[in-house]
Write an enzyme that holds these catalytic residues in place. Sequence first.
Site, mmCIF file in Angstrom:
data_model
loop_
_atom_site.group_PDB
_atom_site.id
_atom_site.type_symbol
_atom_site.label_atom_id
_atom_site.label_comp_id
_atom_site.label_asym_id
_atom_site.label_seq_id
_atom_site.Cartn_x
_atom_site.Cartn_y
_atom_site.Cartn_z
ATOM 1 N N GLN A 123 28.439 86.527 26.400
ATOM 2 C CA GLN A 123 28.756 85.480 27.362
ATOM 3 C C GLN A 123 29.049 84.197 26.596
ATOM 4 O O GLN A 123 28.224 83.756 25.806
ATOM 5 C CB GLN A 123 27.557 85.327 28.285
ATOM 6 C CG GLN A 123 27.640 84.224 29.297
ATOM 7 C CD GLN A 123 26.386 83.354 29.247
ATOM 8 O OE1 GLN A 123 25.983 82.888 28.190
ATOM 9 N NE2 GLN A 123 25.773 83.138 30.383
ATOM 10 N N SER A 126 28.320 77.940 26.660
ATOM 11 C CA SER A 126 27.951 76.648 26.065
ATOM 12 C C SER A 126 28.925 76.214 24.986
ATOM 13 O O SER A 126 29.551 77.043 24.318
ATOM 14 C CB SER A 126 26.568 76.752 25.433
ATOM 15 O OG SER A 126 25.610 77.006 26.409
ATOM 16 N N SER A 158 24.933 84.613 21.942
ATOM 17 C CA SER A 158 24.101 85.701 21.453
ATOM 18 C C SER A 158 24.938 86.966 21.315
ATOM 19 O O SER A 158 25.685 87.321 22.222
ATOM 20 C CB SER A 158 22.945 85.984 22.422
ATOM 21 O OG SER A 158 22.170 84.836 22.576
ATOM 22 N N GLU A 241 21.500 85.420 34.818
ATOM 23 C CA GLU A 241 20.869 85.110 33.539
ATOM 24 C C GLU A 241 19.409 84.724 33.729
ATOM 25 O O GLU A 241 18.521 85.208 33.050
ATOM 26 C CB GLU A 241 21.607 83.947 32.863
ATOM 27 C CG GLU A 241 20.892 83.438 31.606
ATOM 28 C CD GLU A 241 21.711 82.426 30.818
ATOM 29 O OE1 GLU A 241 22.393 81.617 31.448
ATOM 30 O OE2 GLU A 241 21.646 82.472 29.583
ATOM 31 N N GLU A 371 13.592 71.198 31.250
ATOM 32 C CA GLU A 371 13.968 70.109 32.150
ATOM 33 C C GLU A 371 14.918 70.595 33.251
ATOM 34 O O GLU A 371 14.800 70.201 34.414
ATOM 35 C CB GLU A 371 14.623 68.964 31.346
ATOM 36 C CG GLU A 371 13.663 68.236 30.405
ATOM 37 C CD GLU A 371 13.254 69.040 29.165
ATOM 38 O OE1 GLU A 371 13.945 70.014 28.817
ATOM 39 O OE2 GLU A 371 12.224 68.692 28.552
#
Lengths: 406, 373
Positions: A123, A126, A158, A241, A371
């Site tokens: 995937q 990012s 990954s 995910e 967060e």
Amino acid sequence: MDFNDTPKEAEFRIEVRTWLEANAPTESELRDMEPMASSKLWQKRKYDAGWACLRWPKEYGGRGASAIEQVIYSQEEAKIQTPDNVFMIGQGMCAPTMMAWATEEQKREYVPAIASGEKVWCQLFSEPAAGSDLAALTTKAERDGDDWIINGQKIWTSGAHYSDYGVIVLRTDPTVPKHKGLSYFFFDMKSEGVETRPIKQISGASNFNEVYFTNLRVPDTQRLGKVGQGWEVALTTLMNERASIGSGGGGGVNFNRLFKLAQDVNINDKPAIKNDVVREKLANWYVQESGLKFTGHRTLTALSRGELPGPENSIGKLVGAPKSQDMASFGLDLLEQSGAIWDDEYSDFRGLYQTSYMSSPAIRVAGGTDEIMANIIAERVLGLPQEVRVDKGIPFNEIPTSSSVK
Amino acid sequence: MNFEFSDEQKLLKDQASGFLKENCPLVSVRDIVDDDALSYDKTLWAKIGEMGWTSTTIPEEYGGLGCSYLELSVIAEELGRSLAPTPFSSSVYLATEAINVAGSDQQKNTWLPKLATGEIIGCVAVAEAKGQITPASLATESNGSTLSGTKIPVADGDVADFSIVFVRANIGDGASAYIVDLTQSNVERESIRTLDPSRSQAKITFTDANCELLGKEGEGWSLLQKINNTAAVLFAWEQVGGSEHCLEMAKAYALDRIAFGRPIASYQAIKHKLANVYVKNTIAKSNCYYGAWALSTNDKELPVAAASARISAIQAYYFASKENIQVHGGMGFTWEFDCQFFYRRSKQLAVNIGSELVWQDKLISAIELDRAS
């Protein structure tokens, strides 16, 4: 209240256990085999017997099983030693996205090969300047006839170094507000124009990569969703995910191991477990761990009844990840001066606490930082409003970036 | 896997919730707090008796409903949520339990039917001085038929009809339990001011007060541990109910309160705070499920389950009640607002049957024992 399976579940569990006992790969079978080869061998065997990706429809390589059956299967497989699962991203995130958005023909072509382990997927979301604010990504796709031409860089991917295919979100229109200018594709990772570079992590391992694109060509037929609908498609992936990362990780430090360590080492010539501070800390971790475990039981109960689980399971990663880190840190404290050793020969427990100390920071970031997880609980569980966003409604190419404001 | 309350139990919970909303709004909690002369809400207590809640786990042969602790758990959660100002915990979780566990047939016949209807109130008297109470620290003594000493504080001791009094013993586990009629002339008692005036406490002085042994001499401390394990789970449910109420209040206020042109609920500082409250509440609640299960099946894991529920519920309620005040800002600190009642109650429940520190130690001891066997 009871912890037992229903009669139907118990029957299914026996069926699973019987199959696993008869078919799990033996040590001799796996001897001298590369990790990837043994993973693939085991996955193919499960697939051939109908025990891969249980919840998926049969026509895409699954078993059409219920959620609780999937849980029972996973519990049983976890009890035995099997090769590492390198298919988690493909099976947990990419395939569900394909099943939701690809054409029927594509689903039949690509999804069963994910179930069987024949093809490994990754995937690519990012980017260096788009992490928690994922929709700020800038890797661009420009239309060229029937293809799209892709240039830019992804990061934290990954398994990119061993993957056959990838799913990717790209900027197709920088002149509209950021969530509206994205499109979603899948593509062949072995294509020309894809360069994968491993990232060395603070733990010393390299589980993920930077991936660079230089004029990579992807056919328009491999677009999922409409042009500009990429964010919506990405949410399908992300929802899956979070379900699959859960509370895991942290390198295997848990209450039982820490409790045993506290029995084995001394403080002031008495077992550390007799020290009041140690007892207090262990008690607090125990109640967190049991709280998570029984939260899981509540979720399973809902699944067992065929109901949708409540929101309570969303706390898993937010509690589990910092807990792993703190427990690893405390384990090193208990080891005292030898806690500093991270050496195969001299480290206690093969460096369990050192490894966990150095790998647990990643779990607090991966798949949504602490967060972001807190935001998700606040917004989706408690229904609190989103933070005001200064980039809302502004064309993407007019939003300030880290480099433009310097 | 069935780790959930039954439909009947959920219905009971809904009924309890509806009943308490109507009969125990926060304004009635305030009435008790504001009036020093009022120890508890007598009207509410009478209605609770009529509802049969006081008789939940009392066997049918003694006039009770003979239900399980799961039923009592759902009631406890709602009592905690409403901050019900009644002696329910002392009378039902502690005194009734003690007699049910250790009482002779005659004692059960004497006390349980009246406890079941709520017409009498029981309490438990253990503490005598500051710090953790142990058998060795007990000064109250008995000659077998009378006892003397001073107990302070005794939750609901000013309104109870009788008390289970724990006294020093020179044999066995170091303590014995006695049933003492608090209405006799050899008992002097006074209400004392407390951190949480919605729950009354007393100082009781016994001077050769008539008493009757409960259970065996020198087995009092074990009895206390046993009933405290039960009470820990039920207290924890009350604490979870209170914690959830705090979260609801804080959320409602944060959505309503505007600062710098937007609801404060949209600031991450507030969102993360409330998310953390939710996390702690969820951990505590799941441990309460575990405790309720262990209690209802009398499982050998009960000491671990009870301690887990109690520790996490103490932590959750303290956190939720203090952060509820914080979210309310200055208003949260005013007498006019209700935040204070939860903050008070959280600490009352946290120390009443032994503090977090004591229970953390108990938990690890129980695990040590379990692992050694």
